[in-house]
Design an enzyme around this catalytic site. Structure first.
Site, PDB file in Angstrom:
ATOM      1  N   ASP A 180     -38.675  13.651  31.376  1.00  0.00           N
ATOM      2  CA  ASP A 180     -39.486  12.538  30.882  1.00  0.00           C
ATOM      3  C   ASP A 180     -39.150  12.124  29.451  1.00  0.00           C
ATOM      4  O   ASP A 180     -40.025  11.700  28.692  1.00  0.00           O
ATOM      5  CB  ASP A 180     -40.995  12.867  30.980  1.00  0.00           C
ATOM      6  CG  ASP A 180     -41.389  13.228  32.393  1.00  0.00           C
ATOM      7  OD1 ASP A 180     -40.790  12.669  33.324  1.00  0.00           O
ATOM      8  OD2 ASP A 180     -42.293  14.066  32.560  1.00  0.00           O
ATOM      9  N   GLY A 183     -39.282  10.947  38.089  1.00  0.00           N
ATOM     10  CA  GLY A 183     -40.012   9.689  37.965  1.00  0.00           C
ATOM     11  C   GLY A 183     -39.431   8.985  36.763  1.00  0.00           C
ATOM     12  O   GLY A 183     -39.676   9.396  35.625  1.00  0.00           O
TER      13      GLY A 183
END
Ligand code: GDP
Ligand code: IMO
Ligand code: MG
Length: 443
Positions: A12, A39
């Site tokens: 991230d 993600g």
């Protein structure tokens, strides 16, 4: 040429944003490891795209490849492609025939094992996507590969061998009831159908050959790492890691492109200006020791939107950790770095960095190899002058010199300590909110 994007910390770091930024000069964007545990966020003209499996180049219409080092859940892949189509994109995604498939029993086992570990401090806090169990089967030579989906006889043979083992594990070892994830006939039917779709849409490729041909034709290739160095199975904080190699070596083994090719290109470490971690494991510079630190962590978490893209979990927050970054720069051989989230630290009362660790009275600049020893490290903090909140959009437009002086000192310290140039500085989530210094695709 090739540019490899690697997470320098715990995932991230804003990798998606940089893949998008420089992806304009790439022809193909290739994921080399991981699966839908990732993600990656791309923000284009205020529109936010969250990508788990489809490589982030899709937002710029680039061909996306999921290399042999990836683990692919076709259900989530197709639903992500469908979602992107609804947003007006038309992703062209190719899957390596050598990549392994995440089957429904892998997800089930991921969750069962986390549950089983819950009474000890062994819980990893996985994303529950079945990543670990799929890589286990790959190493155990009982996995299902994308190529197997194209051949119903091979698929059936492999499932008939492996599913009874999974059923026995669920029922006899964990004492639970196996469900439809262990129904061989249903699995053969669903995954044969998936194979048909892959064939029809010409999505399955021999990844090494495909990339070699495209490179010979002059294409620029970007390797999009997922996760980060400290959750690398070999170089991370084992066992609080994912089950693949996010570090740059993975770009070669995970795609079939030679390490010399990857090494002749650029390897760019993506650095968040502070630390965030989802999941368990040590974090020596974590902000949690007293109310004041917790308040600061809350502030950064809110301002930086530090909630997991995949699971929505609040991320743990800490100061930048230099021994961690020195380790990351060496393992992947960074030729440059991009530093993100500089805007998030603006306007704080204090800005600190873990410059070194203290362990048993000794000061050390690098990380110990065992996670237990790492957990015993106390950070030796270095304090920086703070910088104010400014108009970051204007800064991004004007360039590096417009960055507040104290923030420039922070960046220069980072670059000097790691002995690598800074190629870009993120001052907001959008494509335009980046201070350009050098494009790694430029000669
Ligand atoms: P990835 O997994 O490395 O691609 O990163 P994530 O997308 O999971 O998390 C990064 C988050 O920070 C996303 O919401 C991005 O839109 C956002 N982001 C990226 N760069 C910056 C930056 O420089 N400043 C701010 N404020 N947000 C950023
Ligand atoms: P991106 O690509 C942050 C973490 C999980 C857990 C550990 C193992 O968005 O940076 P897994 O499901 O992979 O077996 O979980 O790794 N993790 C991530 N943390 N960013 C990610 O991906 C992550 N992918 C996995 O939280 O601690
Ligand atoms: Mg992410």
């Amino acid at each position: 040429m090739t540019v490899t994007i690697v997470g320098s910390q715990l995932g991230d770091e804003g990798k998606g944003a940089l893949v998008d930024l420089w992806g304009g000069d790439a022809d193909i964007v290739v994921r080399y490891q991981g699966g839908d545990n990732a993600g990656h966020t791309v923000v284009e003209d205020g529109e936010e795209y969250k990508l788990s499996l489809v490589p982030s180049g899709a937002v710029r219409d680039k061909v996306g490849v999921l290399g042999n080092g990836c683990v692919i859940n076709p259900r989530t892949l197709f639903s992500e492609i469908d979602d992107l189509r609804e947003c007006g994109l038309d992703p062209d995604v190719r899957l390596a025939k050598r990549a392994h498939v995440i089957m429904p029993y892998h997800r089930r086992l991921d969750n069962i094992e986390e549950e089983a570990k819950a009474d000890s401090d062994l819980t990893v806090g996985t994303t529950g996507r079945g990543i670990g169990p799929t890589y286990e089967d790959k190493a155990g030579r009982r996995g299902i590969r994308v190529g197997d989906l194209l051949d119903p006889d091979v698929l059936r043979q492999r499932l008939e061998y492996v599913v009874p083992q999974k059923q026995a594990l669920i029922e006899d070892v964990y004492g639970l009831e196996a469900g439809e994830e262990c129904d061989v006939e249903a699995l053969v039917e669903e995954y044969t159908e998936i194979g048909r779709r892959l064939r029809e849409d010409d999505m399955a490729v021999n990844c090494g050959d495909f990339l070699a041909e495209r490179r010979e034709a002059g294409d620029n290739v970007m390797f999009e790492g997922a996760q980060g160095t400290l959750i690398d199975i070999d170089h991370g904080s084992y066992p609080y890691v994912t089950s693949s190699n996010p570090t740059a070596g993975g770009a070669a083994t995970g795609t079939g492109v030679g390490p010399t090719v990857v090494g002749q290109g650029e390897v760019v470490g993506i650095v968040k200006s502070y630390l965030s971690r989802v999941g368990e494991g040590p974090m020596p510079t974590e902000l949690k020791d007293d109310d004041r630190e917790e308040e600061l962590a809350d502030f950064i978490r809110e301002k930086g939107g530090e909630f997991g893209t995949v699971t929505g979990r609040p991320r743990r927050i800490g100061w930048l950790d230099m021994p961690m970054l020195r380790h990351a720069a060496r393992v992947s051989g960074f030729t440059g770095i991009a530093v993100n989230h500089l805007d998030v630290l603006a306007g704080l009362d204090e800005v600190k960095v873990g410059h070194a660790y203290e362990l048993e009275g000794d000061e050390r600049l690098t990380m110990p190899a065992t996670t237990e020893r790492w957990g015993e490290c106390e950070p030796v903090l270095k304090e920086f002058d703070t910088w104010p909140e400014v108009d970051w959009a204007a800064v991004a437009e004007e360039g590096y010199d417009a960055i507040p002086d104290a923030a420039q000192d922070y960046l220069e310290y980072l670059s000097d300590e790691l002995d690598v140039p800074i190629y870009a500085v993120g001052v907001g989530p959008g494509r335009e909110q980046t201070v350009h210094i050098e494009n790694p695709f430029d000669d």
